[in-house]
Enzyme design. Structure first.
Site, PDB file in Angstrom:
ATOM      1  N   ASP A 266       0.709  -1.055   0.239  1.00 38.81           N
ATOM      2  CA  ASP A 266       0.361   0.166   0.066  1.00 38.81           C
ATOM      3  C   ASP A 266       1.320   1.457  -0.382  1.00 38.81           C
ATOM      4  O   ASP A 266       1.550   1.451   1.044  1.00 38.81           O
ATOM      5  CB  ASP A 266      -1.074   0.028   1.296  1.00 38.81           C
ATOM      6  CG  ASP A 266      -1.956   1.585   1.180  1.00 38.81           C
ATOM      7  OD1 ASP A 266      -1.222   2.312   1.015  1.00 38.81           O
ATOM      8  OD2 ASP A 266      -2.829   0.738   2.215  1.00 38.81           O
TER       9      ASP A 266
ATOM     10  N   TYR B  35      -8.470  16.820  -7.045  1.00 42.28           N
ATOM     11  CA  TYR B  35      -8.028  16.059  -8.468  1.00 42.28           C
ATOM     12  C   TYR B  35      -6.822  17.011  -9.313  1.00 42.28           C
ATOM     13  O   TYR B  35      -5.885  16.673  -9.148  1.00 42.28           O
ATOM     14  CB  TYR B  35      -8.691  14.565  -9.026  1.00 42.28           C
ATOM     15  CG  TYR B  35      -7.758  14.216 -10.101  1.00 42.28           C
ATOM     16  CD1 TYR B  35      -7.122  12.791  -9.481  1.00 42.28           C
ATOM     17  CD2 TYR B  35      -8.415  14.403 -10.861  1.00 42.28           C
ATOM     18  CE1 TYR B  35      -6.419  11.881 -10.438  1.00 42.28           C
ATOM     19  CE2 TYR B  35      -7.235  13.779 -12.199  1.00 42.28           C
ATOM     20  CZ  TYR B  35      -6.453  12.102 -11.381  1.00 42.28           C
ATOM     21  OH  TYR B  35      -6.104  11.357 -12.325  1.00 42.28           O
TER      22      TYR B  35
ATOM     23  N   ILE C 243      -8.647   8.613 -20.512  1.00 46.95           N
ATOM     24  CA  ILE C 243      -8.099   6.804 -20.674  1.00 46.95           C
ATOM     25  C   ILE C 243      -9.358   5.691 -20.520  1.00 46.95           C
ATOM     26  O   ILE C 243      -9.821   6.019 -19.175  1.00 46.95           O
ATOM     27  CB  ILE C 243      -6.973   6.425 -20.321  1.00 46.95           C
ATOM     28  CG1 ILE C 243      -5.866   7.368 -20.866  1.00 46.95           C
ATOM     29  CG2 ILE C 243      -6.591   5.579 -20.964  1.00 46.95           C
ATOM     30  CD1 ILE C 243      -5.607   8.028 -21.716  1.00 46.95           C
TER      31      ILE C 243
ATOM     32  N   ALA D  61      -5.868  19.334  -8.311  1.00 48.51           N
ATOM     33  CA  ALA D  61      -5.379  20.227  -7.144  1.00 48.51           C
ATOM     34  C   ALA D  61      -3.527  19.066  -7.497  1.00 48.51           C
ATOM     35  O   ALA D  61      -2.275  19.942  -6.992  1.00 48.51           O
ATOM     36  CB  ALA D  61      -5.027  20.469  -5.555  1.00 48.51           C
ATOM     37  N   ALA D  62      -3.749  17.762  -6.608  1.00 53.37           N
ATOM     38  CA  ALA D  62      -3.146  16.945  -6.957  1.00 53.37           C
ATOM     39  C   ALA D  62      -2.331  16.700  -8.103  1.00 53.37           C
ATOM     40  O   ALA D  62      -0.677  16.369  -7.722  1.00 53.37           O
ATOM     41  CB  ALA D  62      -3.495  15.973  -6.350  1.00 53.37           C
TER      42      ALA D  62
END
Ligand SMILES: NC(=O)c1ccc[n+]([C@@H]2O[C@H](COP(=O)([O-])OP(=O)(O)OC[C@H]3O[C@@H](n4cnc5c(N)ncnc54)[C@H](OP(=O)(O)O)[C@@H]3O)[C@@H](O)[C@H]2O)c1
Length: 249
Positions: A51, A142, A175, A144-145
């Site tokens: 992980d 998302y 995709i 921003a990340a």
């Protein structure tokens, strides 16, 4: 070992782009070490169950690569997940979890693997997103990340240039991987123009060629960079109106 045969570590190999890239690199004769929580259904050279958001797991990855291979030519930071919610809707815990996987994990893993990459004059390939280059409502966390991932790549590339470590930032458009179904947030994702037409295999081949050519910044499809510029700089007002309608805001 044949010098053209490289040792490549790819994160997120159990599905989508990571799986397609693993197949592509294997097909070109390279050794592929895959990382994911669920086992990949292809025969990788080596699979590490981990992980990526957990530091002890990242340490395990580095120790395994050092012990079993003692060498690494390329790290592909691919594992990631999305988020479809407005900033108001998104719980702080989900925002932090998103950044843990999409931003902090690739940064931490890269730092730990730099000594091996320095020895091989290797590459770091980071999968960011076109969403990191455009403001998409209901995907703000998302965006921003992934913008942070792109900045990580660009600045890291400059910092490591003299030490001959190559850094590539890949910003794909939409995709077909089923990525949205595994994202945080409950907003239904609207169909955007041109979506649904690109297979992970085509992107994998594109990334492979960009890595071989030692490119530093690519969007996929290549023409997308012009579309992003057009939306941002030429028609921001129309883009905003269409976005509000698409996302039912
Ligand atoms: N699909 C798109 O339209 C698109 C567009 C632009 C950018 N991207 C980016 O491309 C990358 C891959 O996306 P995808 O579409 O292939 O998504 P995907 O099919 O959902 O694959 C995500 C991969 O990440 C792994 N992963 C997730 N959490 C993990 C964790 N905590 N530790 C280890 N591995 C973990 C998953 O494996 P396990 O669940 O087995 O751990 C899986 O193999 C992401 O960074 C995404 O942001 C995707």
């Amino acid at each position: 070992m044949d010098k053209s045969q490289k040792i490549v570590l790819i994160t997120g190999v159990s599905s989508g782009l990571g799986l397609a890239m693993a197949k592509c690199f294997l097909a070109h004769g390279h050794t592929v070490i895959g990382v994911s929580r669920r086992r990949s259904d292809i025969a990788l050279s080596h699979w590490i169950q981990a992980d990526l958001t957990q530091d002890p797991d990242r340490v395990k990855i580095v120790r395994t690569v050092e012990a079993q291979f003692g060498h690494l030519d390329c790290l592909v930071n691919n594992a990631g997940m999305g988020s479809y919610a407005t900033w108001e809707e998104l719980p702080e815990a989900e925002l932090r979890a998103l950044f843990e996987l999409d931003f902090f994990a690739p940064v931490a893993l890269t730092k730990k693997l730099l000594p091996l990459l320095e020895k091989s004059h290797g590459s770091v390939v980071n999968i960011s997103s076109a969403a990191g280059r455009l403001w998409v409502p209901c995907m703000g966390a998302y965006c921003a990340a992934k913008a942070a991932v792109a900045m990580f790549s660009n600045t890291l590339g400059i910092e490591l240039a003299k030490r001959k470590i190559h850094v590539l930032d890949v910003a794909p458009g939409q995709i077909n991987t089923g990525f949205s179904s595994r994202a945080f947030g409950h907003r239904p994702v609207p169909d955007s123009p041109g979506s649904g037409s690109t297979s992970p295999e085509k992107l994998a081949n594109f990334v492979y060629c960009a890595w071989r050519k030692k490119q530093t910044r690519v969007t996929y499809p290549s023409m997308l960079k012009y579309a992003l510029f057009f939306l941002r700089a030429i028609i921001p007002g129309i883009y905003q109106k269409v976005s509000l309608k698409l996302w039912k805001l």
